[in-house]
Motif scaffolding. Structure first.
Motif, mmCIF file in Angstrom:
data_model
loop_
_atom_site.group_PDB
_atom_site.id
_atom_site.type_symbol
_atom_site.label_atom_id
_atom_site.label_comp_id
_atom_site.label_asym_id
_atom_site.label_seq_id
_atom_site.Cartn_x
_atom_site.Cartn_y
_atom_site.Cartn_z
ATOM 1 N N VAL A 90 -46.570 -78.626 -15.271
ATOM 2 C CA VAL A 90 -47.542 -79.516 -15.909
ATOM 3 C C VAL A 90 -47.033 -79.972 -17.273
ATOM 4 C CG1 VAL A 90 -49.877 -79.620 -16.850
ATOM 5 C CG2 VAL A 90 -49.473 -78.520 -14.645
ATOM 6 N N ALA A 91 -46.405 -79.061 -18.030
ATOM 7 C CA ALA A 91 -45.869 -79.441 -19.339
ATOM 8 C C ALA A 91 -44.788 -80.508 -19.202
ATOM 9 C CB ALA A 91 -45.318 -78.208 -20.046
ATOM 10 N N VAL A 92 -43.936 -80.398 -18.191
ATOM 11 C CA VAL A 92 -42.899 -81.423 -17.975
ATOM 12 C C VAL A 92 -43.544 -82.763 -17.615
ATOM 13 C CG1 VAL A 92 -41.006 -82.096 -16.444
ATOM 14 C CG2 VAL A 92 -41.109 -79.760 -17.354
ATOM 15 N N ALA A 93 -44.591 -82.740 -16.807
ATOM 16 C CA ALA A 93 -45.282 -83.984 -16.442
ATOM 17 C C ALA A 93 -45.917 -84.642 -17.663
ATOM 18 C CB ALA A 93 -46.333 -83.693 -15.369
ATOM 19 N N VAL A 94 -46.542 -83.850 -18.525
ATOM 20 C CA VAL A 94 -47.140 -84.404 -19.744
ATOM 21 C C VAL A 94 -46.074 -84.997 -20.651
ATOM 22 C CG1 VAL A 94 -48.415 -83.812 -21.839
ATOM 23 C CG2 VAL A 94 -49.129 -82.875 -19.636
ATOM 24 N N ALA A 95 -44.954 -84.287 -20.801
ATOM 25 C CA ALA A 95 -43.872 -84.816 -21.643
ATOM 26 C C ALA A 95 -43.302 -86.107 -21.073
ATOM 27 C CB ALA A 95 -42.777 -83.752 -21.777
ATOM 28 N N ALA A 96 -43.180 -86.187 -19.741
ATOM 29 C CA ALA A 96 -42.657 -87.409 -19.123
ATOM 30 C C ALA A 96 -43.610 -88.583 -19.336
ATOM 31 C CB ALA A 96 -42.426 -87.156 -17.638
ATOM 32 N N LEU A 97 -44.907 -88.363 -19.218
ATOM 33 C CA LEU A 97 -45.876 -89.439 -19.462
ATOM 34 C C LEU A 97 -45.838 -89.903 -20.918
ATOM 35 C CD1 LEU A 97 -48.973 -88.233 -17.394
ATOM 36 C CD2 LEU A 97 -47.470 -90.150 -16.888
ATOM 37 N N GLY A 98 -45.731 -88.959 -21.847
ATOM 38 C CA GLY A 98 -45.643 -89.351 -23.254
ATOM 39 C C GLY A 98 -44.398 -90.154 -23.545
ATOM 40 N N LEU A 99 -43.278 -89.756 -22.950
ATOM 41 C CA LEU A 99 -42.035 -90.502 -23.157
ATOM 42 C C LEU A 99 -42.119 -91.901 -22.562
ATOM 43 C CD1 LEU A 99 -39.069 -90.458 -24.124
ATOM 44 C CD2 LEU A 99 -38.445 -89.504 -21.872
ATOM 45 N N TYR A 103 -50.402 -88.980 -28.545
ATOM 46 C CA TYR A 103 -51.848 -88.848 -28.730
ATOM 47 C C TYR A 103 -52.612 -89.582 -27.629
ATOM 48 C CZ TYR A 103 -56.454 -89.549 -30.856
ATOM 49 O OH TYR A 103 -57.809 -89.608 -31.096
ATOM 50 N N VAL A 104 -52.189 -90.796 -27.317
ATOM 51 C CA VAL A 104 -52.859 -91.570 -26.273
ATOM 52 C C VAL A 104 -52.683 -90.909 -24.912
ATOM 53 C CG1 VAL A 104 -52.842 -93.785 -25.061
ATOM 54 C CG2 VAL A 104 -52.704 -93.727 -27.557
ATOM 55 N N THR A 105 -51.522 -90.343 -24.685
ATOM 56 C CA THR A 105 -51.279 -89.667 -23.396
ATOM 57 C C THR A 105 -52.205 -88.474 -23.220
ATOM 58 O OG1 THR A 105 -48.951 -90.376 -23.439
ATOM 59 C CG2 THR A 105 -49.530 -88.528 -21.999
ATOM 60 N N LEU A 106 -52.396 -87.686 -24.268
ATOM 61 C CA LEU A 106 -53.295 -86.539 -24.179
ATOM 62 C C LEU A 106 -54.740 -86.978 -23.967
ATOM 63 C CD1 LEU A 106 -51.840 -84.176 -26.931
ATOM 64 C CD2 LEU A 106 -51.641 -83.952 -24.452
ATOM 65 N N LEU A 107 -55.147 -88.090 -24.594
ATOM 66 C CA LEU A 107 -56.502 -88.598 -24.373
ATOM 67 C C LEU A 107 -56.703 -89.021 -22.926
ATOM 68 C CD1 LEU A 107 -57.152 -90.748 -27.594
ATOM 69 C CD2 LEU A 107 -58.025 -88.469 -27.069
ATOM 70 N N ASP A 108 -55.673 -89.623 -22.349
ATOM 71 C CA ASP A 108 -55.778 -90.019 -20.945
ATOM 72 C C ASP A 108 -55.861 -88.795 -20.025
ATOM 73 O OD1 ASP A 108 -55.684 -92.670 -21.655
ATOM 74 O OD2 ASP A 108 -53.505 -92.836 -21.394
ATOM 75 N N ILE A 109 -55.069 -87.758 -20.333
ATOM 76 C CA ILE A 109 -55.049 -86.572 -19.471
ATOM 77 C C ILE A 109 -56.393 -85.865 -19.485
ATOM 78 C CG2 ILE A 109 -54.051 -84.253 -19.263
ATOM 79 C CD1 ILE A 109 -51.374 -85.457 -20.047
ATOM 80 N N PHE A 110 -56.991 -85.746 -20.665
ATOM 81 C CA PHE A 110 -58.269 -85.058 -20.767
ATOM 82 C C PHE A 110 -59.470 -85.995 -20.604
ATOM 83 C CE2 PHE A 110 -55.401 -82.259 -23.207
ATOM 84 C CZ PHE A 110 -55.597 -81.078 -22.500
ATOM 85 N N ALA A 111 -59.215 -87.255 -20.177
ATOM 86 C CA ALA A 111 -60.273 -88.239 -19.882
ATOM 87 C C ALA A 111 -61.137 -88.536 -21.101
ATOM 88 C CB ALA A 111 -61.130 -87.761 -18.722
ATOM 89 N N PHE A 112 -60.505 -88.550 -22.294
ATOM 90 C CA PHE A 112 -61.233 -88.872 -23.519
ATOM 91 C C PHE A 112 -61.062 -90.343 -23.917
ATOM 92 C CE2 PHE A 112 -60.615 -84.238 -25.006
ATOM 93 C CZ PHE A 112 -61.681 -83.835 -24.214
ATOM 94 N N GLN A 117 -51.997 -99.360 -17.660
ATOM 95 C CA GLN A 117 -53.010 -98.916 -16.705
ATOM 96 C C GLN A 117 -52.455 -97.863 -15.740
ATOM 97 O OE1 GLN A 117 -54.315 -102.560 -14.883
ATOM 98 N NE2 GLN A 117 -55.622 -103.167 -16.615
ATOM 99 N N LEU A 118 -51.197 -98.088 -15.298
ATOM 100 C CA LEU A 118 -50.566 -97.110 -14.398
ATOM 101 C C LEU A 118 -50.383 -95.758 -15.082
ATOM 102 C CD1 LEU A 118 -49.202 -96.421 -11.709
ATOM 103 C CD2 LEU A 118 -47.059 -97.337 -12.650
ATOM 104 N N LEU A 119 -49.958 -95.783 -16.340
ATOM 105 C CA LEU A 119 -49.777 -94.519 -17.066
ATOM 106 C C LEU A 119 -51.101 -93.787 -17.250
ATOM 107 C CD1 LEU A 119 -47.182 -95.581 -19.809
ATOM 108 C CD2 LEU A 119 -46.782 -94.189 -17.770
ATOM 109 N N GLY A 121 -54.622 -89.266 -15.773
ATOM 110 C CA GLY A 121 -55.826 -88.656 -15.214
ATOM 111 C C GLY A 121 -55.513 -87.722 -14.059
ATOM 112 N N PHE A 122 -54.516 -88.126 -13.231
ATOM 113 C CA PHE A 122 -54.125 -87.255 -12.112
ATOM 114 C C PHE A 122 -53.519 -85.945 -12.623
ATOM 115 C CE2 PHE A 122 -50.974 -85.980 -8.890
ATOM 116 C CZ PHE A 122 -51.839 -85.757 -7.827
ATOM 117 N N VAL A 123 -52.680 -86.025 -13.651
ATOM 118 C CA VAL A 123 -52.106 -84.804 -14.236
ATOM 119 C C VAL A 123 -53.205 -83.942 -14.846
ATOM 120 C CG1 VAL A 123 -50.560 -83.920 -16.032
ATOM 121 C CG2 VAL A 123 -49.845 -85.844 -14.610
ATOM 122 N N GLY A 124 -54.215 -84.584 -15.445
ATOM 123 C CA GLY A 124 -55.329 -83.820 -15.997
ATOM 124 C C GLY A 124 -56.091 -83.057 -14.934
ATOM 125 N N MET A 125 -56.248 -83.654 -13.743
ATOM 126 C CA MET A 125 -56.908 -82.949 -12.646
ATOM 127 C C MET A 125 -56.096 -81.720 -12.211
ATOM 128 S SD MET A 125 -58.143 -86.231 -10.380
ATOM 129 C CE MET A 125 -58.693 -85.153 -9.059
#
Length: 651
Positions: free
Chosen positions: A311-320, A335-344, A356-358, A363-367
């Motif tokens: 999960v950490a690798v997926a979050v880092a890849a989305l942020g990059l 910051y924006v990536t973390l907001l998307d993951i936690f649906a904030f 939009q794709l990111l 959201g899928f990674v957050g689930m």
């Protein structure tokens, strides 16, 4: 000698004193008829020649003669009972009740009745035993500061039948594992080896303790007293005849060079000294924050660690990807990536398609992250509460020892096996068993269930185990567990705790015949512990017992003074084949000796002052100021003691 107890250990100690040492014994037991049946009943083979007498049959003040047994029937060892048993004039008293509190109370009363009596107490609580021995020894010194009997030993020895028997059970359970005697910083190891040249012990060994039977996997010989030989010409002929008769019957205990040279290819049991390992702290390979992350990662299982890492690798890849596609600063993109993951974050309805794709991927990674975080929280909570739970055996476990029963004996054996680094799976039917806290503390897997029920042994992975130890207090349960285990794995090495010696021999022979490719051994706790208690009553500090098949060798500390077999003789001359052998010398001055032997030291070590010298010169002459460490058979130790005329014996 006075022996007080309520189980088979009291009977066995009385038998040792009568049959081996030839001492008169008063036995205090709750049921006299049971003691008569065990000690002198038909077919017992223990004391058939010893006359039995009730206290009522003796005249007032009459003392039993040498070799006589006197039985006192009493439920509690109170002051009146101890006085009737003759504690006020006895040289030694052994208290071997199963209840520690009863033994402590009786010891305090006995010390008041006779400050000079030698006390041998059976206690399971080690810490209590140390404090009690110090208290009773101090009371004896205060009550009799200047005894009129020089050399009288009024010491207090605290022993545990569990501690005495545990090394033998642990050593027998593991093929190739050394038999170990450990006490007061001394670690002696008996290993099976093949001598490199005739008449010499194996390399690195102190001496040869025994020559094993020609058929080590067959039924073991009986544990009768080891033979001793006279030095005259007729004794030499008897010795040769005994050697020929015993050549194929059982092990040779404490052989000389000639016997070792004519061993006919037999393996030997050699004695080694193992110095205590030096503990040192290894530097952490992970410095700073990395070390902290490594310690936190130890809270979770490997599977959960891999999930968190993914999960950490997926979050880092989305942020990059957000940073590279949107042109934001790295901090804002993360910051924006973390907001998307936690649906904030707000939906990216009017944003570019890439954004939009990111957001959808975030959201899928957050689930996926949510159940992983919940599992991590639960597992971390379980790691902090390890002491409150029991581990289950891992599915891929193999090469372990299945230990059935976590009572007094099982708890001590578990500790011994873990000291040897042997993986263990415990089986216990009682959720409040004595050894469960130790199993939790050592992180040992435990299966709660009745071993006689289907599926319980399978849950302990007995089909992949190297050995099974059945140590419950029920002979029937132990035998049933072994028979069931043999149906699952026919070549499984099994060790049973059986209190009845005749039953144990019959089980050995039957199982060995039915499963010739597997090793079966039966051990009795009283059989292994009684020699230590009897030896301590005779004024010897018994450090432990080393089982050789179904015989026992004692490791004891002996003062040379007053022993003509040792005093004034060289190390070589003091050696009596089949009886005793000096293996070490206490180098501490007599005035500075402590009641217990010091830790292991090597000769030539600058720190050897007050230690033990193991590399002995065969021509060194023993003096009356010396104290030696000896390996001896029970009969040999009795002979060595019986020739000493002590003031107590003269009285």
């Amino acid at each position: 000698m006075v022996v007080c107890g309520d189980d088979g250990l009291a009977h066995r100690v009385a038998a040792e004193l009568l049959d081996v040492y030839g001492e008169p014994v008063t036995l205090v037991v709750p049921a006299a008829r049971e003691a008569e049946r065990v000690l002198g009943g038909p077919g017992s083979g223990l004391l058939s020649r010893v006359p039995l007498a009730r206290p009522s049959d003796a005249a007032p003040g009459e003392r039993p003669g040498v070799g006589g047994l006197r039985i006192v029937e009493a439920a509690e060892p109170d002051e009146a009972v101890l006085a009737a048993a003759g504690v006020d004039g006895a040289p030694a008293l052994s208290l071997v009740y199963e209840d520690d509190d009863r033994n402590v109370q009786a010891a305090l009363v006995a010390r008041r009745l006779n400050p000079r009596v030698r006390l041998v107490i059976r206690l399971y609580n080690r810490k209590l035993g140390l404090h009690l021995a110090e208290l009773l020894d101090r009371a004896a010194a205060v009550a009799a500061p200047a005894p009129d009997l020089p050399g009288l030993d009024a010491s207090t020895t605290v022993l545990s039948d569990s501690d005495t028997a545990a090394p033998a059970f642990a050593a027998t359970a593991v093929a190739g594992t050394s038999k170990v005697v450990q006490a007061n910083g001394i670690l002696l190891r008996a290993v099976e080896r093949t001598p490199r040249r005739r008449g010499a012990p194996p390399a690195g060994a102190l001496c040869t303790l025994a020559l094993l039977s020609a058929d080590p996997d067959g039924p073991e010989g009986s544990d009768g007293p080891a033979r001793t030989w006279n030095r005259d010409r007729a004794g030499d002929r008897d010795r040769d005849r005994d050697r020929d008769r015993d050549r194929d019957r059982g092990p040779w205990l404490l052989p000389d060079d000639d016997e070792t040279a004519h061993a006919g290819g037999r393996s030997v049991v050699a004695l080694e000294v193992v110095p205590p390992p030096r503990r040192r702290r290894l530097p952490s390979p992970l410095p700073g924050a990395a070390a902290l992350l490594g310690s936190l990662g130890s809270l979770f299982s490997p599977r959960l660690n891999w999930s968190l890492a993914g999960v950490a690798v997926a979050v880092a890849a989305l942020g990059l990807a957000s940073w590279l596609t949107t042109g934001d600063t790295p901090f804002h993109a993360a910051y924006v990536t973390l907001l998307d993951i936690f649906a904030f974050n707000d939906p990216a309805v009017r944003e570019p398609p890439v954004r939009q794709l990111l957001q959808v991927l975030g959201g899928f990674v957050g689930m996926l992250l949510l159940p992983v975080l919940v599992a991590a929280a639960l597992e971390a909570l379980g790691a902090f509460r390890t002491a409150a739970g029991l581990r289950r055996p891992p599915g891929n476990l193999s090469g372990h020892v299945v230990l059935v029963g976590l009572g007094k004996i099982g708890t001590r054996v578990l500790a011994r096996l873990r000291e040897l680094g042997v993986p263990v799976v415990c089986l216990e039917s009682d959720s409040l068993a004595r050894g469960l806290p130790l199993a939790r503390r050592l992180h040992v897997p435990v299966v709660l269930g009745d071993v006689t029920e289907e599926g319980v042994l399978e849950a302990a992975r007995v089909h992949r185990a190297r050995a099974l130890l059945a140590l419950t207090s029920s002979d029937t349960t132990n035998l049933e567990a072994v028979l069931h285990a043999r149906t699952i794995k026919g070549d499984l090495r099994v060790v049973l705790r059986l209190d009845d010696d005749d039953f144990a021999e019959a089980v050995d022979r039957t199982l060995s015949t039915a499963h010739p490719g597997a090793l079966t051994r039966s051990r009795s706790v009283t059989h292994l512990a009684a020699p230590a208690f009897a030896g301590a009553m005779m004024g010897r500090q018994i450090l432990g017992a080393i089982p050789v098949e179904r015989r026992v060798l004692l490791i004891a500390a002996v003062d040379v003074v007053g022993l003509p077999e040792l005093e004034g003789r060289t190390i070589m001359q003091s050696f009596r084949p089949g009886a005793w052998r000096v293996i070490a010398l206490d180098s501490a001055p007599r005035a500075e000796r402590r009641p217990h032997l010091p830790g292991v030291r090597r000769a030539g070590d600058p720190a050897a002052a007050g230690g033990l010298i193991w590399d002995l010169d065969p021509d060194r002459v023993l003096s009356g100021q010396d104290r030696v460490l000896m390996a001896a058979t029970r009969q040999g130790l009795a002979e060595l003691l019986g020739r000493r005329r002590t003031p107590t014996a003269d009285r």
